[in-house]
Design an enzyme around this catalytic site. Sequence first.
Site: not given
Length: 363
Positions: A182-183, A209, A303, A306
């Site tokens: 993600s991030t 993401h 973050m 998931d």
Amino acid sequence: MRKLLSDFFADHPYIRVVGTARNGMDAIKKIQMLKPDIVTMDIEMPLMNGLEALKIIMKDHPLPVIMLSSATQSGAKSTFEAMDAGAVDFIPKPSGAISLDLKDIKSDIIRIVENAATVHVSKLTKKREPIDEKINISKNLLGDQKTVKPLNDSNVKTQMITSSTQKSWHTNAKKIVLIGTSTGGPRALQEVIPYLPQDMKAPVIIVQHMPMGFTKSLANRLDQLSKIRVKEAEQGDILQNGVAYIAPGGYHLRLRKVAKTYAIELDNVEPPNGGHRPSVDIMFDSVSQFNDLDKIAVIMTGMGSDGTKGLQALKRNGNVKAIAESANTSVVYGMPKAAYATGLVDEVADLHDISKIIMKYLT
């Protein structure tokens, strides 16, 4: 636009807007004067655009910068250039350059800024030496690609973990590599995917993401850098060894068996899972049902958690090796930390070692 963004944080418990700037040149001056902790900056600005300003900021006053970007082909290209230059994340504008409907994504903007407050700037500026030519990738890292040699474990700095659920690892079984991030993920993927050899004996599925309109640009960018083929996944794609498939923004990705092969199923009807569509958990859970595949599951920077439930599903069925990115290199040590907390992770590794570990389990 500046007024809208400022108003979003008027009542925030711990974030205060200390100033606004009209363009990139103004931003650099204000940053020197106000010394903010976080900056949000539009890519499209007069006099000096956001990309030019970002490069100066990360050189002279490095701090977490979040870019606002149009979901256009040129906007997506500029976004990835910004992330290469050190931007921590980006916010896609809902309706073009002047998006007065930013209020529709207010909660997303606040969440992204809150996430940025946890980022260590040093992790935004560390990068591996650039790859000069695609043709040299597998030779540099893994020896001659026609006869890939086993890796020397002493060259890979990892934390080995003994898992009570660990089963025998069959070197000749069919394998699949699953990556969730993600991030900080686009930069992290550029430190992993380009270092995989063209003749790797497994397909790769990636859930990053990212909203619609950006995953195709990410796939194209990684494809240009990599020896393996990288593409945005399409409905019905049959998995092939040496190909990486990136779940499109706005779609969950699952697998279904077709004779002796596997095909990709995309779903934009099921709601986001934990706020995410695509979801790492849903992808992991889908692949967990196929016991004839040995899985290498990788959870990198991001973050939240998931991928954690999906990892538990994977470990309940068949052979799985789980790799989590270390806190040393994660831009945001959330998803890898949550995975590690399950006790099901086999190895914790710095980012630049992950491609080596993947190949260790494939060769």
